[in-house]
Write a protein that holds these residues in place. Structure first.
Motif, PDB file in Angstrom:
ATOM      1  N   GLY A  85      14.722  45.852  -8.579  1.00 48.67           N
ATOM      2  CA  GLY A  85      15.980  45.329  -8.054  1.00 48.67           C
ATOM      3  C   GLY A  85      16.345  43.972  -8.625  1.00 48.67           C
ATOM      4  O   GLY A  85      17.459  43.758  -9.115  1.00 48.67           O
ATOM      5  N   LEU A  86      15.396  43.023  -8.565  1.00 47.44           N
ATOM      6  CA  LEU A  86      15.657  41.690  -9.103  1.00 47.44           C
ATOM      7  C   LEU A  86      15.825  41.725 -10.621  1.00 47.44           C
ATOM      8  O   LEU A  86      16.659  41.007 -11.178  1.00 47.44           O
ATOM      9  CB  LEU A  86      14.512  40.742  -8.735  1.00 47.44           C
ATOM     10  N   ARG A  87      15.059  42.575 -11.275  1.00 51.34           N
ATOM     11  CA  ARG A  87      15.193  42.680 -12.720  1.00 51.34           C
ATOM     12  C   ARG A  87      16.578  43.216 -13.095  1.00 51.34           C
ATOM     13  O   ARG A  87      17.224  42.727 -14.019  1.00 51.34           O
ATOM     14  CB  ARG A  87      14.103  43.594 -13.279  1.00 51.34           C
ATOM     15  N   GLY A 141      25.922  34.594 -16.992  1.00 49.84           N
ATOM     16  CA  GLY A 141      25.507  33.731 -15.890  1.00 49.84           C
ATOM     17  C   GLY A 141      24.008  33.546 -15.819  1.00 49.84           C
ATOM     18  O   GLY A 141      23.258  33.996 -16.677  1.00 49.84           O
ATOM     19  N   THR A 142      23.559  32.858 -14.767  1.00 47.11           N
ATOM     20  CA  THR A 142      22.122  32.602 -14.564  1.00 47.11           C
ATOM     21  C   THR A 142      21.740  32.991 -13.146  1.00 47.11           C
ATOM     22  O   THR A 142      22.529  32.846 -12.198  1.00 47.11           O
ATOM     23  CB  THR A 142      21.786  31.123 -14.789  1.00 47.11           C
ATOM     24  N   LEU A 143      20.517  33.476 -12.995  1.00 42.07           N
ATOM     25  CA  LEU A 143      19.963  33.823 -11.690  1.00 42.07           C
ATOM     26  C   LEU A 143      18.742  32.958 -11.456  1.00 42.07           C
ATOM     27  O   LEU A 143      17.818  32.932 -12.276  1.00 42.07           O
ATOM     28  CB  LEU A 143      19.577  35.296 -11.648  1.00 42.07           C
ATOM     29  N   THR A 144      18.742  32.218 -10.348  1.00 41.66           N
ATOM     30  CA  THR A 144      17.589  31.378 -10.019  1.00 41.66           C
ATOM     31  C   THR A 144      17.087  31.749  -8.633  1.00 41.66           C
ATOM     32  O   THR A 144      17.880  31.989  -7.706  1.00 41.66           O
ATOM     33  CB  THR A 144      17.959  29.882 -10.046  1.00 41.66           C
ATOM     34  N   ILE A 145      15.761  31.811  -8.513  1.00 37.81           N
ATOM     35  CA  ILE A 145      15.110  32.139  -7.243  1.00 37.81           C
ATOM     36  C   ILE A 145      14.162  30.992  -6.929  1.00 37.81           C
ATOM     37  O   ILE A 145      13.203  30.736  -7.667  1.00 37.81           O
ATOM     38  CB  ILE A 145      14.338  33.469  -7.339  1.00 37.81           C
ATOM     39  N   THR A 177      13.597  31.723   1.044  1.00 38.79           N
ATOM     40  CA  THR A 177      13.927  31.869  -0.370  1.00 38.79           C
ATOM     41  C   THR A 177      15.422  31.691  -0.582  1.00 38.79           C
ATOM     42  O   THR A 177      16.220  32.116   0.257  1.00 38.79           O
ATOM     43  CB  THR A 177      13.520  33.274  -0.886  1.00 38.79           C
ATOM     44  N   ARG A 178      15.760  31.065  -1.695  1.00 37.57           N
ATOM     45  CA  ARG A 178      17.168  30.915  -2.060  1.00 37.57           C
ATOM     46  C   ARG A 178      17.392  31.674  -3.387  1.00 37.57           C
ATOM     47  O   ARG A 178      16.744  31.369  -4.402  1.00 37.57           O
ATOM     48  CB  ARG A 178      17.525  29.436  -2.245  1.00 37.57           C
ATOM     49  N   VAL A 179      18.266  32.655  -3.336  1.00 34.98           N
ATOM     50  CA  VAL A 179      18.668  33.395  -4.520  1.00 34.98           C
ATOM     51  C   VAL A 179      20.076  32.949  -4.867  1.00 34.98           C
ATOM     52  O   VAL A 179      21.003  33.139  -4.081  1.00 34.98           O
ATOM     53  CB  VAL A 179      18.620  34.919  -4.267  1.00 34.98           C
ATOM     54  N   GLU A 180      20.210  32.349  -6.048  1.00 37.13           N
ATOM     55  CA  GLU A 180      21.508  31.789  -6.435  1.00 37.13           C
ATOM     56  C   GLU A 180      21.937  32.325  -7.797  1.00 37.13           C
ATOM     57  O   GLU A 180      21.146  32.389  -8.730  1.00 37.13           O
ATOM     58  CB  GLU A 180      21.444  30.274  -6.469  1.00 37.13           C
ATOM     59  N   VAL A 181      23.189  32.714  -7.878  1.00 39.93           N
ATOM     60  CA  VAL A 181      23.779  33.201  -9.131  1.00 39.93           C
ATOM     61  C   VAL A 181      24.876  32.245  -9.540  1.00 39.93           C
ATOM     62  O   VAL A 181      25.804  31.990  -8.755  1.00 39.93           O
ATOM     63  CB  VAL A 181      24.346  34.628  -8.974  1.00 39.93           C
ATOM     64  N   GLY A 182      24.746  31.701 -10.742  1.00 44.26           N
ATOM     65  CA  GLY A 182      25.783  30.834 -11.289  1.00 44.26           C
ATOM     66  C   GLY A 182      26.492  31.526 -12.425  1.00 44.26           C
ATOM     67  O   GLY A 182      25.862  32.073 -13.331  1.00 44.26           O
ATOM     68  N   LEU A 183      27.830  31.510 -12.389  1.00 47.12           N
ATOM     69  CA  LEU A 183      28.635  32.207 -13.392  1.00 47.12           C
ATOM     70  C   LEU A 183      29.615  31.242 -14.032  1.00 47.12           C
ATOM     71  O   LEU A 183      30.060  30.266 -13.396  1.00 47.12           O
ATOM     72  CB  LEU A 183      29.390  33.368 -12.743  1.00 47.12           C
ATOM     73  N   PRO A 184      29.986  31.480 -15.302  1.00 50.14           N
ATOM     74  CA  PRO A 184      30.890  30.550 -15.984  1.00 50.14           C
ATOM     75  C   PRO A 184      32.295  30.602 -15.393  1.00 50.14           C
ATOM     76  O   PRO A 184      32.686  31.601 -14.807  1.00 50.14           O
ATOM     77  CB  PRO A 184      30.872  31.082 -17.428  1.00 50.14           C
TER      78      PRO A 184
END
Length: 352
Positions: free
Chosen positions: A321-323, A334-338, A345-352
């Motif tokens: 799932g995470l992959r 974008g970037t995915l940071t956990i 836990t903080r799951v954050e997605v950053g997009l341009p």
């Protein structure tokens, strides 16, 4: 035509569609045998017959590229017709060899085309015999033309290899997309069904009416999951962020998790809402499956989304799932940071 493993059809060579047009343009070089026929010291009848034969040679050459006639048949006809003009134009028949070499290079199958081109490339060396004052080094005029045909064939085959590789890559990418989508759909839906079933089992004795509602909700969720899988396999499904924001608190509530939403759909970039919907769905599924959390905060903003839980934290290797989520986000630039959230836990997605 030939088919790739992905089902896409590729032309046999680059001249399949328009080769006849180029062949027609090259006919201008028949000026040499025509001029030889007109200059020959023969009867008008012999000259007329020779000119008709040269016209037949031209027709056979064009048909060889048209796809309506076998290139082998066209090549054989051109050889016979060319030989028939020899009594009048003599060694001038060497002027035909570029046509024979070109047709061989561009239309004959492998490996026959290589042997045929090699043969026709050797024939012009007859000019070295200096027969009837024919230009001694005439082969130097013909060889560049023949080499051009060989290069066109090689470039066409290289292009075909590239197209096959692209087709296979597209097929693999599509398989991975379907696998990710099916995993996301089924993972979320089956998790929700499991939670609702457990809740219904606990309520069946103490609150039958509520248990009945949960069973009806299980039926609705199962039907929705089936429809989503069908749409996903057909490549038609796109995530709906608004729908996921409405569904997430209900699914989390069934698992005993309270939800807080900071922000609104309007705060997000419309270009990325489908992706954010997938991220939210997978994040909620992971919270229910692994986090043992009591509270979840969903943060929405113009540059992405964050899902924060107060559960047991993240540990171990990333699952499918995470992959899959990371691949989706990376595909959008974008970037995915956990990161740990102390606790949770903080799951954050950053997009341009």
């Amino acid at each position: 035509m030939t088919s790739t493993s992905g089902g896409a059809e590729l032309p046999v060579n680059p001249w399949e569609k328009w080769g006849w047009a180029f062949a027609s343009i090259w006919l201008v070089f028949l000026f040499f045998p025509i001029s030889s026929a007109l200059a020959a010291d023969v009867s008008p009848l012999a000259t007329g017959v020779t000119l008709l034969l040269i016209a037949g040679f031209a027709v056979a050459n064009v048909l060889g590229y048209s796809g309506r006639v076998s290139p082998w048949l066209a090549l054989g006809a051109m050889v016979l017709i060319g030989a028939a003009t020899m009594p009048v134009i003599g060694v001038g028949v060497l002027s035909y060899t570029p046509y024979l070499s070109m047709l061989s290079a561009l239309e004959l199958p492998a490996p026959a085309w290589r042997w045929s081109v090699a043969f026709w490339s050797v024939v012009p060396l007859v000019s070295l015999l200096d027969i009837d004052g024919f230009p001694t080094f005439f082969f130097l005029v013909l060889w560049p033309v023949m080499l051009g045909g060989v290069m066109l064939r090689i470039f066409g085959e290289r292009e075909r290899v590239v197209e096959v590789a692209r087709s296979e890559y597209a097929m693999v990418a599509e398989r991975e997309r379907v696998a990710r989508d099916v995993h996301d759909v089924l993972g979320h839906s089956l998790t929700a069904l499991s939670v609702k079933a457990e809740l219904a089992a606990r309520l069946v004795d103490v609150d039958p009416a509520r248990a009945k509602e949960e069973l009806e909700s299980i039926q609705a969720t199962a039907r929705q999951a089936l429809a989503e899988v069908r749409a996903t396999v057909g490549g038609l499904r796109a995530g709906n962020l608004e729908a996921e924001l409405l569904a997430a608190p209900r699914v989390l509530a069934d698992a005993g998790v309270t939800t807080t939403v900071d922000g609104d759909v309007a705060d997000t970039d419309p270009r990325h809402r489908a992706l954010l919907a997938w991220v939210l769905r997978e994040s909620v599924t992971n919270v229910i499956r692994h986090a043992r959390a009591g509270r979840v905060v969903i943060e929405l903003g113009p540059h992405g989304i964050a899902v924060v839980d107060d559960g047991s934290g993240c540990s171990g290797l990333e699952g499918n799932g995470l992959r899959g989520m990371r691949e989706r986000v990376a595909g959008a630039g974008g970037t995915l940071t956990i990161t740990p959230a102390s606790p949770g836990t903080r799951v954050e997605v950053g997009l341009p």
